[in-house]
Design an enzyme around this catalytic site. Structure first.
Site, PDB file in Angstrom:
ATOM      1  N   ASN A   7      21.697  60.442  34.888  1.00  0.00           N
ATOM      2  CA  ASN A   7      21.893  59.274  36.317  1.00  0.00           C
ATOM      3  C   ASN A   7      22.951  59.594  35.647  1.00  0.00           C
ATOM      4  O   ASN A   7      23.986  58.902  34.363  1.00  0.00           O
ATOM      5  CB  ASN A   7      21.516  58.070  35.916  1.00  0.00           C
ATOM      6  CG  ASN A   7      21.907  57.163  36.722  1.00  0.00           C
ATOM      7  OD1 ASN A   7      23.257  57.692  36.780  1.00  0.00           O
ATOM      8  ND2 ASN A   7      20.859  56.724  37.618  1.00  0.00           N
ATOM      9  N   ARG A  18      40.326  52.975  36.619  1.00  0.00           N
ATOM     10  CA  ARG A  18      41.315  53.471  36.901  1.00  0.00           C
ATOM     11  C   ARG A  18      42.017  54.236  38.485  1.00  0.00           C
ATOM     12  O   ARG A  18      43.610  54.315  38.848  1.00  0.00           O
ATOM     13  CB  ARG A  18      41.291  54.658  35.979  1.00  0.00           C
ATOM     14  CG  ARG A  18      41.658  54.339  34.510  1.00  0.00           C
ATOM     15  CD  ARG A  18      42.338  53.899  33.890  1.00  0.00           C
ATOM     16  NE  ARG A  18      43.918  54.421  33.925  1.00  0.00           N
ATOM     17  CZ  ARG A  18      44.464  54.816  33.432  1.00  0.00           C
ATOM     18  NH1 ARG A  18      44.282  54.751  31.942  1.00  0.00           N
ATOM     19  NH2 ARG A  18      45.770  55.617  33.204  1.00  0.00           N
ATOM     20  N   HIS A  43      22.739  56.138  42.117  1.00  0.00           N
ATOM     21  CA  HIS A  43      22.164  54.897  42.072  1.00  0.00           C
ATOM     22  C   HIS A  43      23.132  54.249  43.031  1.00  0.00           C
ATOM     23  O   HIS A  43      23.895  53.656  41.887  1.00  0.00           O
ATOM     24  CB  HIS A  43      21.419  53.921  40.759  1.00  0.00           C
ATOM     25  CG  HIS A  43      21.181  52.930  41.440  1.00  0.00           C
ATOM     26  ND1 HIS A  43      19.480  52.445  40.778  1.00  0.00           N
ATOM     27  CD2 HIS A  43      21.142  52.687  42.329  1.00  0.00           C
ATOM     28  CE1 HIS A  43      19.271  51.402  41.356  1.00  0.00           C
ATOM     29  NE2 HIS A  43      19.767  51.180  42.720  1.00  0.00           N
ATOM     30  N   ARG A  45      24.751  51.357  44.583  1.00  0.00           N
ATOM     31  CA  ARG A  45      25.045  50.458  45.447  1.00  0.00           C
ATOM     32  C   ARG A  45      25.658  49.923  46.674  1.00  0.00           C
ATOM     33  O   ARG A  45      27.027  49.951  46.498  1.00  0.00           O
ATOM     34  CB  ARG A  45      25.250  49.295  44.385  1.00  0.00           C
ATOM     35  CG  ARG A  45      23.159  49.602  42.899  1.00  0.00           C
ATOM     36  CD  ARG A  45      23.599  47.905  41.894  1.00  0.00           C
ATOM     37  NE  ARG A  45      22.910  48.677  41.571  1.00  0.00           N
ATOM     38  CZ  ARG A  45      22.115  49.365  40.507  1.00  0.00           C
ATOM     39  NH1 ARG A  45      22.957  50.240  40.156  1.00  0.00           N
ATOM     40  NH2 ARG A  45      20.610  48.880  40.019  1.00  0.00           N
ATOM     41  N   HIS A  50      30.158  51.819  41.379  1.00  0.00           N
ATOM     42  CA  HIS A  50      29.975  53.010  40.584  1.00  0.00           C
ATOM     43  C   HIS A  50      29.535  54.324  41.186  1.00  0.00           C
ATOM     44  O   HIS A  50      31.479  54.728  42.155  1.00  0.00           O
ATOM     45  CB  HIS A  50      28.572  53.013  39.537  1.00  0.00           C
ATOM     46  CG  HIS A  50      27.449  52.311  39.975  1.00  0.00           C
ATOM     47  ND1 HIS A  50      27.019  52.371  40.861  1.00  0.00           N
ATOM     48  CD2 HIS A  50      26.829  51.639  39.937  1.00  0.00           C
ATOM     49  CE1 HIS A  50      25.659  51.932  40.752  1.00  0.00           C
ATOM     50  NE2 HIS A  50      26.129  50.718  40.114  1.00  0.00           N
ATOM     51  N   GLU A  70      18.473  57.274  43.948  1.00  0.00           N
ATOM     52  CA  GLU A  70      17.907  56.127  43.735  1.00  0.00           C
ATOM     53  C   GLU A  70      18.805  54.684  45.034  1.00  0.00           C
ATOM     54  O   GLU A  70      19.165  54.713  44.598  1.00  0.00           O
ATOM     55  CB  GLU A  70      17.681  55.461  42.666  1.00  0.00           C
ATOM     56  CG  GLU A  70      17.530  56.801  41.896  1.00  0.00           C
ATOM     57  CD  GLU A  70      17.374  55.683  39.664  1.00  0.00           C
ATOM     58  OE1 GLU A  70      16.650  56.600  39.453  1.00  0.00           O
ATOM     59  OE2 GLU A  70      17.698  55.070  40.346  1.00  0.00           O
ATOM     60  N   THR A 100      21.854  45.938  37.155  1.00  0.00           N
ATOM     61  CA  THR A 100      21.391  47.174  36.893  1.00  0.00           C
ATOM     62  C   THR A 100      19.951  46.765  37.408  1.00  0.00           C
ATOM     63  O   THR A 100      19.267  45.252  37.485  1.00  0.00           O
ATOM     64  CB  THR A 100      21.080  47.793  35.845  1.00  0.00           C
ATOM     65  OG1 THR A 100      20.096  49.264  35.253  1.00  0.00           O
ATOM     66  CG2 THR A 100      20.278  46.772  34.532  1.00  0.00           C
ATOM     67  N   HIS A 190      14.729  53.930  32.741  1.00  0.00           N
ATOM     68  CA  HIS A 190      15.398  52.432  32.372  1.00  0.00           C
ATOM     69  C   HIS A 190      15.487  52.741  30.600  1.00  0.00           C
ATOM     70  O   HIS A 190      13.873  52.453  30.244  1.00  0.00           O
ATOM     71  CB  HIS A 190      14.613  51.120  32.965  1.00  0.00           C
ATOM     72  CG  HIS A 190      15.921  50.454  33.773  1.00  0.00           C
ATOM     73  ND1 HIS A 190      16.597  50.307  34.448  1.00  0.00           N
ATOM     74  CD2 HIS A 190      16.001  49.416  31.872  1.00  0.00           C
ATOM     75  CE1 HIS A 190      17.299  49.438  34.279  1.00  0.00           C
ATOM     76  NE2 HIS A 190      17.438  48.335  32.595  1.00  0.00           N
ATOM     77  N   ASP A 191      15.923  52.706  30.097  1.00  0.00           N
ATOM     78  CA  ASP A 191      16.499  52.266  29.179  1.00  0.00           C
ATOM     79  C   ASP A 191      15.641  53.929  27.963  1.00  0.00           C
ATOM     80  O   ASP A 191      15.623  53.202  26.684  1.00  0.00           O
ATOM     81  CB  ASP A 191      16.512  50.540  28.367  1.00  0.00           C
ATOM     82  CG  ASP A 191      16.939  49.548  28.823  1.00  0.00           C
ATOM     83  OD1 ASP A 191      18.408  49.972  29.199  1.00  0.00           O
ATOM     84  OD2 ASP A 191      17.390  48.769  28.680  1.00  0.00           O
ATOM     85  N   GLY A 213      20.139  57.906  32.241  1.00  0.00           N
ATOM     86  CA  GLY A 213      21.702  57.601  32.685  1.00  0.00           C
ATOM     87  C   GLY A 213      22.947  56.565  31.406  1.00  0.00           C
ATOM     88  O   GLY A 213      23.093  57.146  30.753  1.00  0.00           O
ATOM     89  N   HIS A 214      22.777  55.406  30.856  1.00  0.00           N
ATOM     90  CA  HIS A 214      23.359  54.986  30.570  1.00  0.00           C
ATOM     91  C   HIS A 214      23.307  54.892  29.050  1.00  0.00           C
ATOM     92  O   HIS A 214      24.592  54.900  28.080  1.00  0.00           O
ATOM     93  CB  HIS A 214      22.956  53.286  30.395  1.00  0.00           C
ATOM     94  CG  HIS A 214      23.880  52.605  29.162  1.00  0.00           C
ATOM     95  ND1 HIS A 214      25.239  51.786  29.898  1.00  0.00           N
ATOM     96  CD2 HIS A 214      23.428  51.559  28.177  1.00  0.00           C
ATOM     97  CE1 HIS A 214      25.542  51.455  28.720  1.00  0.00           C
ATOM     98  NE2 HIS A 214      24.211  51.084  28.309  1.00  0.00           N
TER      99      HIS A 214
END
Length: 237
Positions: A7, A18, A43, A45, A50, A70, A100, A190-191, A213-214
């Protein structure tokens, strides 16, 4: 082997901070595939804080692995998916102001809506997956929507695992077994991280794909993107 889809939302977050085009999300997508990732996930939104909707179009020509988009199937999102025709669309019931994703679908309450949306995507040759909590009745409800796959929402597992509670994986195992018996493919996300992915993978039968991702991006700050991708791939074997 379970596929790793990266992700790249956090790369877009860094770019947007920036106002320019560094880092470039298209180049990053090319790089993660070159480093061995089997998929790219975005993903978008509605506020485009992002990933931007234009990014989805720009990425289409360069993602030669699995392209997974997503999002909450509001009309604008549906139009985007139909225009870009990714490999897979993952439906997530996140609110517009969600930081999130924080919950899976109530597949029973939202059955009629999901049936309609999923049918539209499948008629256009797009594989569908829906984000669900590890609850057996929600897996049964997912089957009734006509979806191809489910994506297990793994935040609860990740939190409990970090506390030493390995039994937190049990509901996920049960749901994966039920999904397999219903001929539903199983994804997860997720996580998930380098700390917990190997245990999760070894526990979950027939796990087709994880979207990370994160954690992957933050781990890469210390260890390097190519190295981290290969670390994940080794743990997913």
């Amino acid at each position: 082997m379970t596929k790793l889809s990266v992700n790249i939302n956090k790369i877009a977050t860094l770019r947007n901070s920036r106002g320019g085009d560094v880092p470039n999300v298209v180049q990053f997508a090319k790089d993660v595939q070159r480093f061995g990732a089997e998929g790219v996930t975005i993903h978008p939104r509605p506020d485009e804080r992002h990933i931007r909707y234009q990014d989805a179009h720009d990425l289409k020509p360069v993602v030669y692995t699995e392209y997974n988009i997503e999002g909450n199937p509001i009309p604008k999102f549906i139009d985007l998916v139909l225009a870009t025709k990714p490999t897979q669309v993952t439906l997530v019931p996140d609110s517009i102001d969600a930081i999130t994703s924080n919950a899976g679908w109530d597949t029973i309450k939202n059955k009629d809506f999901l049936v309609e949306v999923i049918k539209e995507f499948k008629n256009n040759g797009i594989r569908t997956s829906i984000f669900v909590d590890p609850v057996l009745k929600q897996i049964e409800g997912a089957k009734e929507t006509g979806t191809d796959r489910i994506e297990l929402y793994t935040e609860a597992f990740a939190h409990q695992y970090s506390l030493g509670n390995k039994d937190a994986v049990i509901p996920y195992v049960d749901c994966a077994k039920l999904a397999d018996s219903l001929d539903l493919g199983v994804n997860a996300g997720h996580d998930l991280s380098l700390d917990n992915i190997e245990f999760f993978k070894q526990s979950i039968p027939n796990l087709l794909e994880v979207s990370i991702g994160h954690a992957l991006i933050t781990e890469s700050l210390y260890l390097g993107v190519e190295n981290v991708i290969n670390m994940y791939k080794n743990k997913l074997k």
